[in-house]
Structure formats: structure tokens, C-alpha cells
Design a protein around this motif. Structure first.
Motif, PDB file in Angstrom:
ATOM      1  N   SER A  21       0.831  -1.213   0.000  1.00 59.00           N
ATOM      2  CA  SER A  21       0.000   0.000   0.000  1.00 59.00           C
ATOM      3  C   SER A  21       0.860   1.256   0.000  1.00 59.00           C
ATOM      4  O   SER A  21       0.564   2.224  -0.715  1.00 59.00           O
ATOM      5  CB  SER A  21      -0.928   0.009   1.213  1.00 59.00           C
ATOM      6  N   ARG A  24       2.473   1.571  -3.526  1.00 58.11           N
ATOM      7  CA  ARG A  24       1.502   2.017  -4.540  1.00 58.11           C
ATOM      8  C   ARG A  24       1.134   3.487  -4.352  1.00 58.11           C
ATOM      9  O   ARG A  24       0.957   4.223  -5.318  1.00 58.11           O
ATOM     10  CB  ARG A  24       0.264   1.136  -4.499  1.00 58.11           C
ATOM     11  N   LEU A  25       1.016   3.933  -3.107  1.00 58.59           N
ATOM     12  CA  LEU A  25       0.741   5.340  -2.832  1.00 58.59           C
ATOM     13  C   LEU A  25       1.884   6.213  -3.343  1.00 58.59           C
ATOM     14  O   LEU A  25       1.659   7.254  -3.964  1.00 58.59           O
ATOM     15  CB  LEU A  25       0.526   5.554  -1.335  1.00 58.59           C
ATOM     16  N   LYS A  28       1.777   6.584  -7.050  1.00 58.63           N
ATOM     17  CA  LYS A  28       0.774   7.597  -7.410  1.00 58.63           C
ATOM     18  C   LYS A  28       1.318   9.009  -7.200  1.00 58.63           C
ATOM     19  O   LYS A  28       1.013   9.922  -7.968  1.00 58.63           O
ATOM     20  CB  LYS A  28      -0.493   7.422  -6.577  1.00 58.63           C
ATOM     21  N   ALA A  29       2.115   9.196  -6.162  1.00 59.34           N
ATOM     22  CA  ALA A  29       2.631  10.527  -5.827  1.00 59.34           C
ATOM     23  C   ALA A  29       3.638  11.025  -6.857  1.00 59.34           C
ATOM     24  O   ALA A  29       3.817  12.230  -7.006  1.00 59.34           O
ATOM     25  CB  ALA A  29       3.267  10.504  -4.439  1.00 59.34           C
ATOM     26  N   ILE A  39       2.019  10.122   4.238  1.00 51.75           N
ATOM     27  CA  ILE A  39       1.779   8.691   4.047  1.00 51.75           C
ATOM     28  C   ILE A  39       0.931   8.161   5.203  1.00 51.75           C
ATOM     29  O   ILE A  39      -0.036   7.424   4.985  1.00 51.75           O
ATOM     30  CB  ILE A  39       3.111   7.915   3.944  1.00 51.75           C
ATOM     31  N   HIS A  42      -2.709   9.254   4.775  1.00 51.85           N
ATOM     32  CA  HIS A  42      -3.400   8.540   3.702  1.00 51.85           C
ATOM     33  C   HIS A  42      -3.745   7.109   4.089  1.00 51.85           C
ATOM     34  O   HIS A  42      -4.806   6.616   3.731  1.00 51.85           O
ATOM     35  CB  HIS A  42      -2.546   8.513   2.432  1.00 51.85           C
ATOM     36  N   LEU A  43      -2.833   6.441   4.782  1.00 52.64           N
ATOM     37  CA  LEU A  43      -3.008   5.018   5.040  1.00 52.64           C
ATOM     38  C   LEU A  43      -3.435   4.688   6.465  1.00 52.64           C
ATOM     39  O   LEU A  43      -3.752   3.545   6.768  1.00 52.64           O
ATOM     40  CB  LEU A  43      -1.705   4.276   4.707  1.00 52.64           C
TER      41      LEU A  43
END
Length: 105
Positions: A21, A24-25, A28-29, A39, A42-43
Motif C-alpha cells: 500500500s 503504490r501510494l 501515485k505521488a 503517508i 493517507h493510510l
């Protein structure tokens, strides 16, 4: 360390739900990356847990960290990511020949 050992280490790092996760974040960034706090937001990961998982990703060579002032930015090492993908797909669809030894019985 051999190429297969590097790739095994990278794949093992991605084999955990939280690390995948995070990775993948960060993909995207993009190149700018994200601060540790972003981070976590977001998670929803605790700071100590996030620090552990980021450390594993850094040690595996998948994430780079840059200190900017008092903040640490994390971003994907895209060259390393491409090497992992290339490793997985290098021999795609080339075929496999099975050599079967004749039974002596």
C-alpha cells in the motif's frame, strides 16, 4: 548479491499488505514523493509502524528518502521498480520445454 537475490528481496518487501500500500501510494505521488506524515494520513498507519515498513522498502532498494530541511520525503526508485517488472516479464511467452527422463522400469 546476485540479481535474483536483489529481486527476491524486493518482492519479499512488497509481499506485505502495508508495504504494498505504501509503495503504490508513492507510485501515485510521482517523483516529488510524500512526507512521512502524508503517508501516515493517507493510510492510517501509526508512525512507528510506518517507519518500520518504510525501512524495509528502503533496504530492499525500492524507496529512496531525501531529507529536505527537517522533513523526510519518500519516493519510488523507478529504475528499481522497472528492474523488478523486467525480471518478472523477461521471458514472457518464450515457451517451456520439459525434458522427461525415460523410466527404466
Amino acid at each position: 548479491m546476485t540479481e535474483i537475490q536483489h529481486q527476491t528481496r524486493a518482492l519479499a518487501a512488497l509481499g506485505h499488505e502495508a508495504r504494498l500500500s505504501i509503495f503504490r501510494l508513492l507510485v501515485k505521488a510521482g517523483e516529488e514523493g510524500l512526507r512521512v506524515g502524508n503517508i501516515a494520513e493517507h493510510l492510517g498507519l501509526a508512525p512507528s509502524t510506518l517507519a518500520h515498513h518504510l525501512s524495509v522498502l528502503v533496504d530492499a532498494g525500492l524507496v529512496l528518502q531525501d531529507k529536505r530541511g527537517r522533513e523526510v520525503f519518500n519516493h519510488v526508485d523507478y529504475a528499481a521498480m522497472r528492474r523488478v517488472v523486467s525480471f518478472l516479464t523477461a521471458e514472457c511467452c518464450v515457451g517451456v520445454t520439459l525434458d522427461r527422463a525415460e523410466d527404466a522400469a
